[in-house]
Design a protein around this motif. Structure first.
Motif, PDB file in Angstrom:
ATOM      1  N   GLY A 201       0.809  -1.223   0.000  1.00 44.07           N
ATOM      2  CA  GLY A 201       0.000   0.000   0.000  1.00 44.07           C
ATOM      3  C   GLY A 201       0.831   1.255   0.000  1.00 44.07           C
ATOM      4  N   GLY A 319     -11.028   1.899  -7.405  1.00 44.34           N
ATOM      5  CA  GLY A 319      -9.845   2.329  -6.670  1.00 44.34           C
ATOM      6  C   GLY A 319      -9.102   1.184  -6.021  1.00 44.34           C
ATOM      7  N   THR A 329     -12.455  10.289  -4.645  1.00 44.33           N
ATOM      8  CA  THR A 329     -12.338  10.495  -3.217  1.00 44.33           C
ATOM      9  C   THR A 329     -12.508  11.971  -2.897  1.00 44.33           C
ATOM     10  OG1 THR A 329      -9.987  10.651  -3.591  1.00 44.33           O
ATOM     11  CG2 THR A 329     -10.794   8.583  -2.673  1.00 44.33           C
ATOM     12  N   PRO A 330     -13.686  12.354  -2.487  1.00 43.19           N
ATOM     13  CA  PRO A 330     -13.905  13.765  -2.178  1.00 43.19           C
ATOM     14  C   PRO A 330     -13.272  14.113  -0.840  1.00 43.19           C
ATOM     15  CG  PRO A 330     -15.945  12.512  -1.948  1.00 43.19           C
ATOM     16  CD  PRO A 330     -14.856  11.529  -2.232  1.00 43.19           C
ATOM     17  N   THR A 331     -11.953  14.271  -0.846  1.00 45.73           N
ATOM     18  CA  THR A 331     -11.258  14.530   0.418  1.00 45.73           C
ATOM     19  C   THR A 331     -11.732  15.825   1.062  1.00 45.73           C
ATOM     20  OG1 THR A 331      -9.562  15.445  -0.989  1.00 45.73           O
ATOM     21  CG2 THR A 331      -9.085  13.331   0.032  1.00 45.73           C
ATOM     22  N   ASP A 332     -12.170  16.731   0.209  1.00 47.27           N
ATOM     23  CA  ASP A 332     -12.619  18.018   0.754  1.00 47.27           C
ATOM     24  C   ASP A 332     -13.945  17.877   1.489  1.00 47.27           C
ATOM     25  OD1 ASP A 332     -14.406  19.189  -2.022  1.00 47.27           O
ATOM     26  OD2 ASP A 332     -13.284  17.327  -1.926  1.00 47.27           O
ATOM     27  N   ALA A 334     -14.607  15.660   3.939  1.00 42.62           N
ATOM     28  CA  ALA A 334     -14.525  15.210   5.314  1.00 42.62           C
ATOM     29  C   ALA A 334     -14.831  16.350   6.260  1.00 42.62           C
ATOM     30  CB  ALA A 334     -13.134  14.661   5.590  1.00 42.62           C
ATOM     31  N   ILE A 335     -15.514  16.024   7.298  1.00 47.95           N
ATOM     32  CA  ILE A 335     -15.940  17.058   8.232  1.00 47.95           C
ATOM     33  C   ILE A 335     -14.880  17.203   9.301  1.00 47.95           C
ATOM     34  CG2 ILE A 335     -17.924  17.852   9.539  1.00 47.95           C
ATOM     35  CD1 ILE A 335     -19.122  15.013   8.545  1.00 47.95           C
ATOM     36  N   GLU A 336     -14.650  18.398   9.701  1.00 53.09           N
ATOM     37  CA  GLU A 336     -13.681  18.628  10.762  1.00 53.09           C
ATOM     38  C   GLU A 336     -14.381  18.534  12.111  1.00 53.09           C
ATOM     39  OE1 GLU A 336     -10.301  19.126  11.099  1.00 53.09           O
ATOM     40  OE2 GLU A 336     -10.438  18.152   9.159  1.00 53.09           O
ATOM     41  N   PRO A 337     -13.607  18.321  13.152  1.00 55.03           N
ATOM     42  CA  PRO A 337     -14.217  18.162  14.470  1.00 55.03           C
ATOM     43  C   PRO A 337     -15.012  19.385  14.897  1.00 55.03           C
ATOM     44  CG  PRO A 337     -11.825  18.341  14.606  1.00 55.03           C
ATOM     45  CD  PRO A 337     -12.173  18.166  13.181  1.00 55.03           C
TER      46      PRO A 337
ATOM     47  N   PRO B 357      -3.070   4.905   1.801  1.00 47.38           N
ATOM     48  CA  PRO B 357      -4.380   5.508   1.508  1.00 47.38           C
ATOM     49  C   PRO B 357      -5.535   4.521   1.343  1.00 47.38           C
ATOM     50  CG  PRO B 357      -2.835   5.834  -0.316  1.00 47.38           C
ATOM     51  CD  PRO B 357      -2.052   5.306   0.838  1.00 47.38           C
ATOM     52  N   LEU B 358      -5.273   3.359   0.774  1.00 46.05           N
ATOM     53  CA  LEU B 358      -6.380   2.438   0.511  1.00 46.05           C
ATOM     54  C   LEU B 358      -6.742   1.569   1.716  1.00 46.05           C
ATOM     55  CD1 LEU B 358      -5.640   1.264  -3.145  1.00 46.05           C
ATOM     56  CD2 LEU B 358      -7.238   3.003  -2.364  1.00 46.05           C
ATOM     57  N   LEU B 359      -5.870   1.546   2.711  1.00 49.95           N
ATOM     58  CA  LEU B 359      -6.172   0.742   3.889  1.00 49.95           C
ATOM     59  C   LEU B 359      -7.086   1.526   4.830  1.00 49.95           C
ATOM     60  CD1 LEU B 359      -2.842  -1.073   4.896  1.00 49.95           C
ATOM     61  CD2 LEU B 359      -4.823  -2.013   3.725  1.00 49.95           C
ATOM     62  N   ILE B 398     -12.441  12.586  12.960  1.00 47.55           N
ATOM     63  CA  ILE B 398     -13.724  12.527  12.263  1.00 47.55           C
ATOM     64  C   ILE B 398     -13.600  11.592  11.074  1.00 47.55           C
ATOM     65  CG2 ILE B 398     -15.506  13.847  11.077  1.00 47.55           C
ATOM     66  CD1 ILE B 398     -15.239  14.602  13.974  1.00 47.55           C
ATOM     67  N   GLY B 407      -7.623   7.423   3.107  1.00 47.63           N
ATOM     68  CA  GLY B 407      -7.446   8.396   2.033  1.00 47.63           C
ATOM     69  C   GLY B 407      -8.599   9.381   1.884  1.00 47.63           C
ATOM     70  N   VAL B 408      -9.795   9.030   2.344  1.00 51.08           N
ATOM     71  CA  VAL B 408     -10.931   9.939   2.164  1.00 51.08           C
ATOM     72  C   VAL B 408     -11.061  10.918   3.328  1.00 51.08           C
ATOM     73  CG1 VAL B 408     -12.178   8.211   0.831  1.00 51.08           C
ATOM     74  CG2 VAL B 408     -12.690   8.465   3.242  1.00 51.08           C
ATOM     75  N   LEU B 409     -10.231  10.785   4.356  1.00 55.85           N
ATOM     76  CA  LEU B 409     -10.305  11.717   5.472  1.00 55.85           C
ATOM     77  C   LEU B 409      -9.633  13.038   5.113  1.00 55.85           C
ATOM     78  CD1 LEU B 409     -11.069   9.117   6.954  1.00 55.85           C
ATOM     79  CD2 LEU B 409      -9.634   9.822   8.843  1.00 55.85           C
ATOM     80  N   SER B 410     -10.009  14.091   5.833  1.00 53.21           N
ATOM     81  CA  SER B 410      -9.330  15.365   5.614  1.00 53.21           C
ATOM     82  C   SER B 410      -7.916  15.280   6.183  1.00 53.21           C
ATOM     83  CB  SER B 410     -10.100  16.485   6.289  1.00 53.21           C
ATOM     84  OG  SER B 410      -9.953  16.373   7.688  1.00 53.21           O
ATOM     85  N   ASN B 413      -7.464  15.085   9.963  1.00 52.29           N
ATOM     86  CA  ASN B 413      -7.863  13.815  10.569  1.00 52.29           C
ATOM     87  C   ASN B 413      -6.907  12.697  10.215  1.00 52.29           C
ATOM     88  OD1 ASN B 413     -10.254  14.378  12.147  1.00 52.29           O
ATOM     89  ND2 ASN B 413     -11.105  15.071  10.213  1.00 52.29           N
TER      90      ASN B 413
END
Lengths: 340, 512
Positions: A201, A319, A329-332, A334-337, B357-359, B398, B407-410, B413
């Protein structure tokens, strides 16, 4: 999950994860209806199950280094290498063939060790390194065999180790299942398997978190060579004779099965998905061959090639295989705390 | 010049942008700020036509040169051609192996002579002109981009973005969007970049400037728009705001004044001893960190600061010198040995050196050490997931769950998950490189608190960072690097932003 843009029912059936299962069912229904008297018989099922055991074993050989993001393209040649050693030892020496088989597998381990050295110590890309080793091994095979077939060197007693029927199928089929169980256990249920996938990975992240990525990569190439050598032994039980054409031709179906299998069940390269893929392809080819009855030599490569492309296209969309696709992957997002 | 109304973008289960209006005037530097996940990236991607807006997003373009305004819908990605929007993304998207001139030509097309032969001399001249317009006439445009400094690379990317097109179907650049352009720039290079931006501004180009660095925004922006949870909270002239009020708008709560926690080093045992360490840009580095102490490493890029952490944690090989952790010598280039001696690390480049990222998040937290969950001949996955959930809760990460791919986290996080990976080893020594790089104010404060706690519990902490305020907030002592060597050590009352900045620059520069 509607990432594939599948409609509701398709998403519910999880076409993305179980397509090989559905494909297999579809083949059985379709060819069962059209070729019922030939396709739906134990004889033809048994033929496919035993015929493809070698591809199954080679696919498992390819799978192990692939988990660590390392290609081993020499498995076909290594299989041939083990076969030529068994045959020529049986032909030219008094060594019992069983011992010859052990020597052959040990020789394959040495090939894997050299591949590992080239990849890890010399830093050659595994794709190139094993492609090169494949050719080197082919040269050695030609030297050993003197570019001739070796027939009738292997005795029946030895061959019975692998071809005796148990529950209607030859032993080597069950060896493949046993091998699959062992590899499944190691990959999915031991730290070792986890470290292999971590290495695959993100090699540097894995190394920095204390994983011995070099040792793992090296060992994975030795293991794949040993398993490929075992595939050669299976051939020596099943058919016996050596010829130059045995081996390299199995590389493609094995690789295709691993990539097709990677899109199945687990969402990454995995043991059962690989075997499922081997047999879904095999039954498809069998059905088509029965359907078109004569001159069907062209069906197998055509079918395998098309399936590989479709499978990898699906895997890339999901993927599973490292291919970047937009909007995935919409990384933007993700919600912040929240405020603590 | 450009007005966008009611821009919305819904993703399954989430509203990334909710009815956002935006007005950008010609020749205006318009800052776009907000925490990670506030919708900044989504907004930019909608403008780029990468995301399709949800519903109608009517936009109006009034040419600054006069003429009638054009109305169009943002859906369909029309903005790029219609208005002349250009982008410079954070990673710059340059081809490292090609020269600056070639990279420029990749954007605008090569000038060709007969039979399609590229006219190299013309390309070089064009590249030189474009770069000197931005105040970067000081390097050979025929060098591969990989050999340039970060500032020069950024200049190449900007020059490529603003290059006038010969293609009549494309309008010339009116709006330049910069996404975190200073992320990899050392302090003095930022100034050069700003000079370049002022040049563009004078040409009437509007700039939408996305950055986490609030000081930069105060230095360069005319107007700032704040996004929070996908909504526009405010658009104000920068003069009406100060640091505190801007942060308040971003996070929706008042931020406590930055205050250093009390220092009490009870233990004097040295957790990290570095002697004569050399490698990369580092020369003869001696360093000690005691248990319970947070030590900072400062320095501009090229000073050696960027290589210190890699050498200590074994990411990069050292040429000579010794590192010992908790009294045990650690051989170079062997991260495993350092970990065995009780060192945990957080490498600088999160994507390249940190996450897989994929894990899943869980596997990323336990990466490299799952032996603790080995029970009766197999890995106890439930116990592992349980542990991961505890960390997720403890560090308020979060995520949609511990099985979501990391990988999908901001960014913030992801960084916290990597912290969990380090902290679960109960390390005696934590070595961190740019721990809050590219993450938002809220997550940054959380990470600072984590480090305070780790040190209070007796861990030794070494932090290398370009963020001077962070050093002042966080550390007991700062070692300043210059020219590969540690040239100053600041602590107590001497430890201020000004003193660090001063010590980072060579004496002659400091006088200026």
């Amino acid at each position: 999950m509607t990432e594939l843009g599948l409609s509701g029912w398709a998403a519910r059936l999880r076409l993305d994860k179980y397509s090989a299962v559905y494909l297999l069912i579809a083949f059985f229904i379709f060819f069962g209806l059209t070729e019922g008297d030939t396709f739906l018989t134990w004889t033809s099922t048994r033929l496919v199950l035993t015929e493809k055991a070698i591809v199954g074993v080679l696919a498992l050989a390819f799978l192990i280094p692939l988990a660590a993001d390392t290609f081993d393209l020499s498995i076909g040649a290594v299989m041939s290498f083990s076969l030529v050693i068994v045959n020529s030892l049986a032909l030219n020496t008094d060594i019992p063939t069983g011992v010859a088989a052990v020597i052959a597998i040990a020789a394959c381990a040495v090939v894997g060790f050299v591949s590992g050295f080239i990849v890890v110590r010399l830093g050659v890309n595994s794709f190139i390194a094993t492609l090169g080793m494949s050719q080197v091994v082919s040269g050695i095979i030609l030297a050993i065999s003197d570019n001739r077939q070796i027939t009738r060197a292997i005795g029946d007693t030895y061959r019975d180790f692998g071809r005796t029927n148990v529950f209607g199928l030859p032993l080597y089929f069950w060896y493949m299942i046993l091998l699959a169980i062992v590899l499944w256990y190691v990959l999915e249920h031991t730290p070792l398997g986890r470290y292999l996938f971590a290495t695959g990975g993100n090699r540097e992240a894995a190394r920095l978190s204390g994983i011995s990525t070099d040792t793992l990569t090296w060992a994975s190439l030795v293991v794949s060579a040993v398993i490929a050598g075992f595939a050669g032994i299976i051939w020596s039980w099943k058919v016996g004779t050596f010829s130059n054409s045995v081996g390299p031709g199995f590389l493609f179906p094995a690789v295709a099965a691993v990539f097709f299998g990677a899109s199945q069940l687990r969402g990454r390269a995995n043991v059962w998905g690989t075997l499922l893929a081997v047999y879904a392809l095999a039954f498809g080819v069998k059905g088509l061959q029965l359907r078109f009855s004569t001159n069907t030599f062209w069906i197998e490569p055509l079918f395998e090639g098309v399936t590989l492309i479709i499978a990898v296209a699906i895997a890339a969309r999901k993927g599973i295989i490292k291919v970047k696709r937009r909007d995935r992957t919409p990384t933007d997002l993700a919600i912040e705390p929240d405020a603590p | 010049m450009l007005t966008i109304e009611h821009l919305a973008k819904h993703f399954p289960g989430q509203i990334a942008l909710d009815d956002v209006d935006l007005e950008i005037a010609a020749g205006q530097i318009h800052a776009l700020v907000g925490q990670n996940g506030s919708g900044k990236s989504t907004l930019i991607k909608c403008l780029a036509g990468y995301h399709e807006p949800t519903g109608d997003a009517p936009a109006t373009f009034a040419p600054p040169s006069g003429g009638s305004a054009v109305r169009f819908d943002l859906a369909g990605g029309a903005a790029v051609d219609r208005v002349g929007i250009r982008f410079v993304h954070q990673d710059l998207a340059l081809v490292d192996g090609m020269s600056a001139a070639e990279n420029l030509a990749l954007g605008s097309g090569f000038t060709t002579a007969r039979m399609g032969r590229i006219r190299w001399s013309a390309e070089v001249a064009r590249a030189e002109a474009a770069l000197s317009d931005l105040g970067f006439a000081d390097f050979d445009v025929r060098l591969p981009v990989g050999a340039l400094t970060p500032a020069q690379k950024t200049a190449v990317a900007i020059a490529r973005a603003v290059a006038e097109s010969d293609d009549p179907a494309k309008s010339n650049v009116r709006l330049l969007i910069l996404d975190e352009p200073t992320a990899s720039l050392p302090g003095d290079d930022v100034v050069r970049l700003f000079t370049a931006l002022e040049q563009l501004k004078a040409r009437g180009v509007a700039i939408l400037y996305v950055s986490h660095h609030l000081d930069e925004i105060f230095r360069i922006a005319d107007v700032v728009t704040v996004l929070r949870d996908g909504r526009r909270v405010a658009t104000k002239p920068i003069a009406e705001l100060d640091h505190g009020s801007l942060i308040e708008l971003m996070i929706g709560r008042e931020m406590a004044a930055v205050e250093r926690p009390p220092v009490s080093i009870t233990e004097s045992s040295r957790a990290l001893v570095v002697r004569g360490l050399e490698g990369g840009t580092v020369r003869r580095l001696d360093l000690d960190v005691r248990a319970g102490e947070i030590v900072g490493v400062a320095g501009i890029t090229g000073s050696g600061r960027e290589d210190v952490v890699g050498l200590i944690i074994g990411q990069t090989p050292s040429a000579s010198g010794s590192v010992s952790v908790g009294g045990q010598p650690v051989p170079p280039y062997r991260p495993r040995a350092g970990i065995a001696a009780g060192m945990a690390s957080l490498p600088g480049d999160r994507k390249r050196l940190g996450i897989v990222p994929l894990l899943p998040v869980a596997d990323n937290i336990t990466l490299g050490n799952v032996e603790g969950h080995w029970r009766r001949g197999r890995l106890d996955r439930n116990a592992e997931l349980h542990e991961a959930r505890e960390w997720v809760e403890r560090l308020s990460i979060i995520t949609a769950g511990v099985l979501a791919p990391i990988g999908v986290l901001s960014g913030g996080n992801q960084q916290k998950a990597l912290f969990a990976r380090a902290l679960r080893m109960a390390p005696g020594l934590l070595v961190l490189d740019e721990p809050t790089h590219g993450i938002d104010v809220g997550a940054k404060a959380d990470i600072h608190e984590l480090l305070d706690h780790a040190a209070a519990d007796g861990a030794a902490v070494l932090v290398a960072t370009t963020d001077t305020e962070e050093l002042v907030r966080l550390t007991h002592r700062v070692v300043v690097m210059r020219g590969g060597e540690a040239v100053a050590e600041l602590s107590g009352a001497d430890l201020t932003v000004a003193s660090i900045e001063h010590a980072q620059l060579a004496p002659e520069e400091a006088i200026v």
